[in-house]
Write a protein that holds these residues in place. Structure first.
Motif, PDB file in Angstrom:
ATOM      1  N   ARG A 166       6.626   2.212  16.565  1.00  0.00           N
ATOM      2  CA  ARG A 166       5.817   1.748  17.741  1.00  0.00           C
ATOM      3  C   ARG A 166       4.360   2.145  17.180  1.00  0.00           C
ATOM      4  O   ARG A 166       3.417   1.152  17.612  1.00  0.00           O
ATOM      5  N   TRP A 167       3.942   3.066  16.473  1.00  0.00           N
ATOM      6  CA  TRP A 167       2.897   3.659  16.073  1.00  0.00           C
ATOM      7  C   TRP A 167       2.840   4.351  15.017  1.00  0.00           C
ATOM      8  O   TRP A 167       4.001   5.041  14.634  1.00  0.00           O
ATOM      9  N   VAL A 168       1.833   4.583  14.182  1.00  0.00           N
ATOM     10  CA  VAL A 168       1.523   5.631  13.152  1.00  0.00           C
ATOM     11  C   VAL A 168       0.372   6.467  13.563  1.00  0.00           C
ATOM     12  O   VAL A 168      -0.399   6.232  13.903  1.00  0.00           O
ATOM     13  N   HIS A 169       0.825   7.763  13.332  1.00  0.00           N
ATOM     14  CA  HIS A 169       0.162   9.068  13.692  1.00  0.00           C
ATOM     15  C   HIS A 169      -0.042   9.957  12.590  1.00  0.00           C
ATOM     16  O   HIS A 169       1.125  10.377  11.798  1.00  0.00           O
ATOM     17  N   VAL A 170      -1.407  10.150  12.531  1.00  0.00           N
ATOM     18  CA  VAL A 170      -1.658  11.228  11.263  1.00  0.00           C
ATOM     19  C   VAL A 170      -1.720  12.480  11.966  1.00  0.00           C
ATOM     20  O   VAL A 170      -2.656  12.709  13.160  1.00  0.00           O
ATOM     21  N   ALA A 171      -0.875  13.588  11.707  1.00  0.00           N
ATOM     22  CA  ALA A 171      -1.122  14.787  12.431  1.00  0.00           C
ATOM     23  C   ALA A 171      -0.769  16.159  11.574  1.00  0.00           C
ATOM     24  O   ALA A 171       0.209  15.837  10.945  1.00  0.00           O
ATOM     25  N   GLU A 172      -1.604  17.148  11.698  1.00  0.00           N
ATOM     26  CA  GLU A 172      -1.265  18.322  10.889  1.00  0.00           C
ATOM     27  C   GLU A 172      -0.801  19.491  11.799  1.00  0.00           C
ATOM     28  O   GLU A 172      -0.508  20.540  11.107  1.00  0.00           O
TER      29      GLU A 172
ATOM     30  N   LEU B 207      -2.756   3.538   5.353  1.00  0.00           N
ATOM     31  CA  LEU B 207      -1.376   3.003   5.971  1.00  0.00           C
ATOM     32  C   LEU B 207      -1.758   2.881   7.290  1.00  0.00           C
ATOM     33  O   LEU B 207      -0.994   1.862   7.906  1.00  0.00           O
ATOM     34  N   THR B 208      -2.432   3.739   7.966  1.00  0.00           N
ATOM     35  CA  THR B 208      -2.522   3.621   9.432  1.00  0.00           C
ATOM     36  C   THR B 208      -3.071   2.111   9.886  1.00  0.00           C
ATOM     37  O   THR B 208      -2.910   1.501  10.764  1.00  0.00           O
ATOM     38  N   GLU B 209      -4.201   2.071   8.880  1.00  0.00           N
ATOM     39  CA  GLU B 209      -4.785   0.637   9.425  1.00  0.00           C
ATOM     40  C   GLU B 209      -4.006  -0.679   9.043  1.00  0.00           C
ATOM     41  O   GLU B 209      -3.784  -1.393  10.011  1.00  0.00           O
TER      42      GLU B 209
ATOM     43  N   ARG C  58       0.800  -1.052   0.119  1.00  0.00           N
ATOM     44  CA  ARG C  58      -0.187   0.103   0.143  1.00  0.00           C
ATOM     45  C   ARG C  58       1.058   1.088  -0.071  1.00  0.00           C
ATOM     46  O   ARG C  58       0.573   2.276  -0.699  1.00  0.00           O
ATOM     47  N   VAL C  59       2.112   1.109   0.704  1.00  0.00           N
ATOM     48  CA  VAL C  59       3.055   2.333   0.660  1.00  0.00           C
ATOM     49  C   VAL C  59       3.600   2.358  -0.726  1.00  0.00           C
ATOM     50  O   VAL C  59       3.546   3.550  -1.148  1.00  0.00           O
ATOM     51  N   LEU C  60       3.934   1.384  -1.348  1.00  0.00           N
ATOM     52  CA  LEU C  60       4.611   1.379  -2.476  1.00  0.00           C
ATOM     53  C   LEU C  60       3.788   2.317  -3.566  1.00  0.00           C
ATOM     54  O   LEU C  60       4.208   2.911  -4.526  1.00  0.00           O
ATOM     55  N   ALA C  61       2.313   2.188  -3.432  1.00  0.00           N
ATOM     56  CA  ALA C  61       1.368   2.923  -4.393  1.00  0.00           C
ATOM     57  C   ALA C  61       1.655   4.165  -4.337  1.00  0.00           C
ATOM     58  O   ALA C  61       1.222   5.064  -5.212  1.00  0.00           O
TER      59      ALA C  61
ATOM     60  N   SER D  78      -2.767  -2.576  12.505  1.00  0.00           N
ATOM     61  CA  SER D  78      -3.248  -4.045  12.518  1.00  0.00           C
ATOM     62  C   SER D  78      -2.025  -5.020  12.871  1.00  0.00           C
ATOM     63  O   SER D  78      -1.851  -5.825  13.545  1.00  0.00           O
ATOM     64  N   ARG D  79      -1.073  -4.907  12.023  1.00  0.00           N
ATOM     65  CA  ARG D  79       0.192  -5.590  11.960  1.00  0.00           C
ATOM     66  C   ARG D  79       0.915  -5.290  13.421  1.00  0.00           C
ATOM     67  O   ARG D  79       1.456  -6.471  14.082  1.00  0.00           O
ATOM     68  N   LEU D  80       0.971  -4.283  14.115  1.00  0.00           N
ATOM     69  CA  LEU D  80       1.730  -3.988  15.246  1.00  0.00           C
ATOM     70  C   LEU D  80       0.967  -4.567  16.335  1.00  0.00           C
ATOM     71  O   LEU D  80       1.282  -5.314  17.392  1.00  0.00           O
TER      72      LEU D  80
END
Length: 527
Positions: A48-54, A135-137, A28-31, A141-143
């Protein structure tokens, strides 16, 4: 009880946590056509985690290890804010920042790129529109799956170890189980970093012990490269640690396993009534028993000896075996005299002591001093200290221990033991020592049976005892009568009965010597 090793089969360690590099390799990231524009040498950082932030001050919301996803919409046109944004991520120990190119930044912003490079923060730009939610999903889920697997394995290990403890399994069995689950060498040490016990593949353990001096010096340092520690202790007292050496899986999962192992070892100690000191005794006993048996080559045991705290470089080794001596007294005496060495109880009242002395020390004098102090200060008046000659080559130590054990056996239960020197050597046991060496030879056994045939029955036990004393005293009739509390005439009648049963003349030196040798062989075989 069925072994859990057999039931479960091989156990693979948990895979390491997702790294920045692994996240970027996801389909999904390669896309999104990712490009690393800064910190390319830091892509193995764990995520450790993925965080979406502006938010421009996102750093205050992080706790470390996050991969931050942003479009930078609030940073466009403000180079100072862009630099501060990168620096705040660096201060928060973020794993990486991923910038989606678009209206705010149609091209990689050079100011942010340079700031990230200075901070060593991996910075990635996505050249194609990309839904961050996917990407976050994917990563979350893997983590979560990895974390659940780690907890599940941890609980499985706890259950297995608790079952072994309940069944009364020894310490080594627990460590073997721990090594099985971790897939790496396991080492238990005391607070001085001396090795008390090990488990794992023998060659891998030997590799660890061979470099143990360096590892021990770094024992208080930070964990890394799969070296994971857990403290052993309870009720406010620390008494050792367990170390996973080269664990290949996720560090967090390794810590869970190390903690479960530490809990089990503390519980084993509490329920078994043992102590760290007892584990030290078991470690010394295992090492010295292996040396005496010769099953394991001495060269392979050298790392274990060094890790157990025995000085081995340019030393003189003095192998001793003590009969009728308390191992605890022997250890205290070594500490009192300042003599480096290992003490271990072998069998049948014999205790092995291996001294390690500097080359310029008088080995024989120190061994004699140890023996005298043992008898006079520890109350071990019956103790017999047998010794082989000093060894300056480690490979010669097993033969020396076996020689000392042979000498100790030769004087065991001997009426002449009290007349021996403080330290008994091979030259002091004379014929008795030779017979002891040959006692298992079928020819010697046959000879003893043939010479003593008339006395080898229950009804003649008293006569056999008289014969033993008579020969041991050099055929001294007065002394023999005194020791057996009989009159001289009564002794003469018994000696005549012995000569009649054996068909010999005890006044004839050669015949008396033959009977004496046969009796020594008989006693050695019985012993």
């Amino acid at each position: 009880m069925t072994s859990t090793l057999e039931t479960w089969g091989p156990v693979e360690p948990l895979e390491p946590a997702l790294s920045v590099r692994q996240v970027l390799s996801l389909e999904r990231v390669l896309a999104g056509d990712p490009e690393v524009v800064a910190g390319a040498d830091r892509l193995d950082r764990p995520v450790r985690w993925v965080h979406v932030a502006e938010a421009p001050d996102v750093g205050v919301m992080l706790s470390g290890g996050e991969m931050v996803l942003t479009t930078g919409v609030l940073l466009a046109g403000d180079e100072g804010a862009q630099v501060e944004y990168i620096q705040s991520l660096h201060r928060a120990e973020a794993a990486a920042v991923v910038l989606g190119l678009g209206r705010a930044f149609p091209a990689p912003p050079d100011v942010m790129r340079r700031a990230a490079e200075r901070c060593g923060l991996p910075m990635v730009v996505l050249h194609r529109p990309f839904p961050f939610a996917e990407l976050t999903e994917e990563v979350q889920s893997r983590l979560v799956r990895r974390k659940f697997a780690a907890v599940s394995l941890s609980e499985s290990v706890r259950t297995a170890l608790t079952g072994l403890i309940t069944a009364g399994a020894p310490l080594q069995r627990l460590l073997d189980e721990i090594a099985h689950h971790t897939g790496c060498p396991v080492v238990v040490t005391n607070l001085a970093h001396r090795v008390l016990a090990t488990a794992g593949e023998r060659s891998a353990v030997d590799d660890v012990l061979r470099d143990w001096e360096r590892i021990a010096r770094q024992a208080g340092g930070s964990e890394g490269d799969g070296w994971i520690r857990a403290e052993l202790g309870g009720r406010g007292e620390r008494w050792g640690q367990i170390m996973l050496c080269g664990y290949r899986g996720d560090t967090a999962g390794g810590r869970l396993l190390a903690d479960r192992a530490a809990e089990a070892l503390v519980l084993h100690r509490m329920l078994g009534g043992t102590s760290a000191h007892t584990w030290e005794e078991q470690s010394a006993q295992s090492l010295l028993t292996d040396l005496v048996s010769g099953v394991v080559p001495a060269r392979q045991l050298l790392p274990r000896a060094r890790a157990a705290g025995l000085p081995v470089n340019r030393r003189t080794f003095v192998p001793l075996v003590v009969r009728d001596g308390d191992p605890a007294h022997l250890e205290r005496m070594l500490r009192l005299l300042g003599l480096p060495g290992l003490v271990a109880e072998l069998a049948d009242g014999a205790t092995a002591v291996l001294l390690s002395l500097a080359r310029d020390q008088d080995a024989e004098a120190l061994a004699a001093h140890f023996a005298v102090r043992l008898r006079t200060e520890s109350g071990e008046t019956r103790a017999v200290v047998a010794s082989a000659g000093p060894r300056i080559v480690w490979d010669d130590v097993p033969a020396g221990l076996r020689e000392a054990q042979h000498v100790a056996d030769a004087v065991a239960d001997s009426s002449a033991a009290l007349d021996l020197p403080a330290v008994v050597r091979l030259k002091d046991v004379h014929l008795r020592g030779l017979i002891r060496l040959l006692r298992d030879d079928p020819h010697v056994q046959s000879f003893a049976e043939r010479e003593l045939d008339g006395l080898l029955c229950a009804a003649a036990d008293d006569l056999l005892a008289v014969l033993r004393t008579y020969l041991a005293t050099g055929r001294n009739k007065s002394r023999t009568a005194q020791l057996h509390h009989v009159s001289r005439p009564a002794l003469y009648r018994r000696l005549e009965a012995i000569e009649g049963r054996l068909g010999v003349d005890l006044d004839d030196f050669e015949q008396a010597a033959s009977v004496h040798i046969a009796l020594l062989a008989h006693d050695a075989q019985q012993g």
